[in-house]
Enzyme design. Structure first.
Site, mmCIF file in Angstrom:
data_model
loop_
_atom_site.group_PDB
_atom_site.id
_atom_site.type_symbol
_atom_site.label_atom_id
_atom_site.label_comp_id
_atom_site.label_asym_id
_atom_site.label_seq_id
_atom_site.Cartn_x
_atom_site.Cartn_y
_atom_site.Cartn_z
ATOM 1 N N GLY A 54 0.847 -1.183 0.000
ATOM 2 C CA GLY A 54 0.000 0.000 0.000
ATOM 3 C C GLY A 54 0.878 1.227 0.000
ATOM 4 C CB CYS A 81 5.287 -3.932 -0.130
ATOM 5 S SG CYS A 81 5.796 -2.265 -0.553
ATOM 6 C CE1 TYR A 82 1.682 1.271 5.607
ATOM 7 C CE2 TYR A 82 0.145 -0.557 5.842
ATOM 8 C CZ TYR A 82 0.601 0.685 6.240
ATOM 9 O OH TYR A 82 -0.022 1.337 7.269
ATOM 10 C CG HIS A 168 5.553 -5.565 -4.725
ATOM 11 N ND1 HIS A 168 4.306 -5.395 -4.193
ATOM 12 C CD2 HIS A 168 6.246 -4.451 -4.421
ATOM 13 C CE1 HIS A 168 4.230 -4.220 -3.594
ATOM 14 N NE2 HIS A 168 5.396 -3.618 -3.723
ATOM 15 C CD GLU A 170 2.587 -8.362 -5.112
ATOM 16 O OE1 GLU A 170 3.495 -8.993 -4.524
ATOM 17 O OE2 GLU A 170 2.284 -7.200 -4.824
ATOM 18 C CB SER A 222 -21.755 -3.040 -21.483
ATOM 19 O OG SER A 222 -20.916 -4.165 -21.253
ATOM 20 N N GLY A 224 -19.728 -6.003 -23.337
ATOM 21 C CA GLY A 224 -18.427 -6.408 -22.807
ATOM 22 C C GLY A 224 -18.446 -7.854 -22.332
ATOM 23 C CB VAL A 225 -15.636 -9.956 -21.098
ATOM 24 C CG1 VAL A 225 -15.430 -11.401 -20.674
ATOM 25 C CG2 VAL A 225 -14.706 -9.587 -22.230
ATOM 26 C CG ASP A 226 -16.939 -8.414 -16.766
ATOM 27 O OD1 ASP A 226 -16.155 -9.290 -17.170
ATOM 28 O OD2 ASP A 226 -16.568 -7.345 -16.252
ATOM 29 C CB SER A 227 -22.956 -7.577 -19.273
ATOM 30 O OG SER A 227 -22.472 -7.086 -20.487
ATOM 31 C CE LYS A 372 -12.817 -8.015 -18.251
ATOM 32 N NZ LYS A 372 -13.936 -7.087 -18.007
#
Ligand code: XMP
Length: 585
Positions: A54, A81-82, A168, A170, A222, A224-227, A372
Site C-alpha cells: 500500500g 511491502c507495506y 513484491h 506477486e 454493455s 463487454g465480456v462480463d455482462s 476477469k
C-alpha cells in the site's frame, strides 16, 4: 457454491491486494480480499493471511493497520511491502521513514533461507516499490535477505510462522516470486487445491436457479465480456424465455459496435434482446459541454432516464422480475467502499434507477466471486467466441471521454523540452486527482524513461506525449475550440477503427491490455483535430504502463491516420499510470 476461503488478503492500500489474491487463486487456492482491520476472530479458520502492500507510511495518522491479534492466531502470516513494515512496526521492530524510496528492479542477496526462501538462489531479480524500510526486525525475527539499498528485504519468525518480504513476489518482474508464494501457501500454510473456475459452471447455474427462484431475469448489457458471460449463464440455467436484455446505443459507441452486440446475442440464443436507440438523448445534452466531470454527470443522468424508461415499459420492476448484472469480484470490493481509494473519476455504473431492485434484494450477480481472467475462462468453457472474450475493456461513457473538448484557440507553448498542449487531461498523483496540460515532445524517443523524468521535473504537467507524425510543425498548431459534435465523433470512430484493425492484424492487440484512441481539439484551421495513441499494459486498470509499439506498425498506423479528413497530427502517449490515468478524462 461458495468455496472455503483458505487465504485472506488484507487490503492495506486499495489496489495491490487484488493481484495477490489472483496469484493465490492461480495456485488453485481460493483467496478473498478483506479490509485490513478485519477482526482476527473472523479469520481464525483460515490457513493463511497475507498483508498487502500500500502507498502509506506506518507513521502517518490514519494509515491502514490490522488487528494485532492476527499474529497470535497460530495462522501463518505473510507481509508484503507495506505489510512487512506494518508487521515490523506492530511487533516491536523499527521502520525508517524514507525520503526518496526505491522503485524498480533490485537483486536479492539471500542471508538465511528458512522455509519462505527455500530454493531461492541468491542474486535473483526482484521488484521493489517502497519509501519506508524496516531497519530493525522485531524480537524473535531473523533477517532473510537484503539488496544493495535495502538492509532487510525479507524477515521471518519461524516459530510463530510470521513471514515478510519488502519486495513484491506477486509481480512477474520478481523472478523467484512464484517460488516464494508457493513456499508460503503450500509448505508453510498447507493449503489444498480446491479452486478451479472452469469446473464451476454447474455450481454457478445452480446458484442462479436458487436465487432467481422461479422469477425472470432482466439485464442491461454493455457488449463487454462480463455482462455477456453472466447473460449466457442465465440463458443456460433458466428457461431462455425468462431471460431478457437491453443494450442502449448511446451514440457514443465505436464503429460497428451495435451490430457486433446484436449479432453476438443472437448467436448466443438470446430470444428477448432489444437494442434501444437513445443517441439523441445523449448527444443533445452533451453539445457544448467541455469539463470531463460534467460530461460524465450528463451521461450518468441520461443512462438513469433511459434505463428507467426501459424498466417501466417492460414492467421489469414488477415482483416477478429480478435484475441480472455482470459484476465481477473487483467491482464488489471497490463499490463496497475501500475508504482508501480516492475518487479519481466518477464511474457511473451503479445508477440510482436500478437501486430499487438492488435494495429489495432482487438482483443476481453470477460472477461476483470471479476475477476477469476467471470470467474469460468460464466464457471459453461456455463456447463464447474468442473475439468477444479477448475484447479490451471499453468505458461506459464511451467515446465521450475520448473526444476531448476545450474552448481555446491558444497556440502551443514552447518549453525547453517540447511544447505544452492547450488541453488538460486527468492524472493521479499521490492517490489524488490532477487535471493538467500535457507536454508534447517533437520526436518519438526510443524508450519511456525520459518521459517519466520529465513529469517528475516539470511542474504543472501530468502526461508526456511524442509527436509520431503530422501535417504541420507543433509551432504552427493551436487549440481549435472542439466540443462533442457528430462530426468529431465520426472522425474519432474512423481513427479508432483504423487503430483497432491494424493492431488486430499485427497481433499487437494481444500484447496489450487496452488501447484508447483519443481526439484532441488541437491542429490547424484546415485540420482541426489530433489523434493520441494510448496503448497500455495493465493487470486490472488500477496501474498501467505505456507500451511502445513496433516502429513498422507505428509508421503504417500514422500514415493511415494522417490520411483521415480533419486529422492534423498523431501523438503517442508515453505516460504510465500513475502519474497519468489510462483515459485522458
Ligand atoms: P483510468 O482512466 O481511470 O481508467 O485510468 C481505468 C480503467 O477504467 C476504465 N474507465 C471506465 N469504465 N466507466 C467505466 O465503465 C467509466 O466512467 C470509466 N472511466 C474509465 C478505463 O477505460 C480503464 O480501463
Amino acid at each position: 457454491m461458495s468455496p472455503n476461503t483458505q487465504v485472506f488478503v488484507l487490503d492495506c492500500g486499495g489496489q495491490y491486494c487484488h493481484l495477490i489474491a489472483r496469484k493465490v487463486r492461480e495456485f488453485g487456492i481460493y483467496a478473498e480480499v478483506r479490509p485490513s482491520e478485519t477482526p482476527a476472530a473472523e479469520m481464525s479458520g483460515a490457513r493463511g493471511i497475507i498483508l498487502s502492500g500500500g502507498p502509506s507510511s506506518v507513521y502517518e495518522p490514519g494509515s491502514p493497520t490490522v488487528d494485532p491479534e492476527i499474529f497470535s492466531l497460530g495462522v501463518p502470516v505473510l507481509g508484503i511491502c507495506y505489510g512487512q513494515q506494518l508487521m515490523a512496526y506492530l511487533l516491536g521492530g523499527k521502520v525508517l521513514p524514507g525520503e526518496k524510496g526505491e522503485y524498480g528492479l533490485a537483486f536479492l542477496d539471500v542471508d538465511g533461507r528458512g522455509r519462505l526462501l527455500d530454493g531461492v538462489e541468491t542474486g535473483q531479480q526482484i521488484w521493489m516499490s517502497h519509501r519506508d524500510t524496516v531497519m530493525v526486525v522485531p524480537p524473535g525475527f531473523a533477517a532473510l535477505g537484503h539488496t544493495s539499498t535495502c538492509a532487510i528485504a525479507s524477515m521471518a519468525d519461524e516459530e510463530r510462522r510470521l513471514y515478510a518480504v519488502q519486495f513484491h513476489p506477486e509481480v512477474a518482474h520478481t523472478h523467484p516470486g512464484r517460488r516464494i508464494l508457493s513456499n508460503f501457501l503450500n509448505t508453510i500454510c498447507g493449503c489444498v487445491q480446491d479452486w478451479d473456475p472452469s469446473q464451476r459452471i454447474p455450481a454457478i447455474e445452480e446458484l442462479i436457479r436458487k436465487v432467481v427462484a422461479g422469477r425472470k431475469v432482466f439485464f442491461f448489457v454493455s457488449g463487454g465480456v462480463d455482462s455477456t458471460v453472466a447473460y449466457t449463464l442465465c440463458l443456460r440455467a433458466l428457461d431462455p424465455d425468462h431471460v431478457h436484455g437491453a443494450y442502449v446505443d448511446t451514440g457514443l459507441m465505436r464503429e460497428g459496435e451495435t451490430e457486433f452486440v446484436r449479432e453476438n446475442f443472437a448467436r448466443l440464443g438470446a430470444r428477448h434482446f432489444q437494442v434501444v436507440d437513445a443517441r439523441e438523448e445523449f448527444l443533445s445534452p452533451l453539445a457544448g459541454v467541455t469539463a470531463p466531470e460534467n460530461k460524465r454527470h450528463i451521461i450518468g443522468e441520461q443512462f438513469v432516464m433511459v434505463q428507467e424508461r426501459i424498466l417501466q415499459s417492460g414492467h421489469y420492476t414488477d415482483a416477478d422480475w429480478i435484475l441480472g448484472q455482470g459484476t465481477i469480484y473487483p467491482d464488489t470490493i471497490e463499490s463496497g467502499g475501500t475508504k482508501k481509494a480516492d475518487l479519481i473519476k466518477t464511474h457511473h455504473n451503479r445508477v440510482a434507477g436500478i437501486q430499487k431492485l438492488i435494495d429489495t434484494g432482487r438482483i443476481i450477480e453470477p460472477l461476483s466471486s470471479f476475477y476477469k481472467d476467471e470470467v474469460r475462462e468460464i466464457g471459453r468453457e461456455l463456447g463464447i467466441s474468442a473475439e468477444l472474450l479477448e475484447r479490451h475493456p471499453f468505458p461506459g461513457p464511451g467515446l465521450a471521454i475520448r473526444c476531448l473538448c476545450e474552448h481555446t484557440s491558444a497556440p502551443l507553448e514552447k518549453l525547453p523540452d517540447g511544447y505544452l498542449l492547450p488541453v488538460h487531461s486527468v492524472g493521479v498523483q499521490g492517490d489524488s486527482r490532477t487535471y493538467r496540460p500535457a507536454l508534447a515532445l517533437e520526436e518519438m524517443p526510443s524508450d519511456d524513461i525520459h518521459a517519466t523524468e520529465l513529469i517528475n521535473t516539470i511542474r504543472g504537467i501530468n502526461r508526456v506525449v511524442a509527436l509520431a507524425g503530422s501535417h504541420a510543425p507543433l509551432a504552427q498548431m493551436h487549440g481549435t475550440n472542439g466540443t462533442i459534435t457528430e462530426e468529431r465523433l465520426a472522425h474519432l470512430r474512423r481513427v479508432d477503427a483504423i487503430v483497432r484493425r491494424l493492431s488486430h492484424e499485427s497481433g499487437f492487440d494481444g500484447k496489450i491490455w487496452q488501447f484508447p484512441v483519443v481526439l484532441l481539439p488541437v491542429g490547424t484551421a484546415a485540420r482541426p483535430d489530433s489523434v493520441v495513441l494510448r496503448p497500455i499494459d495493465s493487470v486490472d486498470g488500477m496501474t498501467a504502463s505505456a507500451v511502445i509499439m513496433p516502429p513498422e506498425l507505428l509508421r503504417q498506423m500514422v500514415a493511415e491516420l494522417l490520411a483521415v479528413e480533419g486529422v492534423c497530427a498523431v501523438f503517442y502517449d508515453l505516460t504510465h499510470k500513475p502519474p497519468a490515468t489510462i483515459e485522458w478524462e
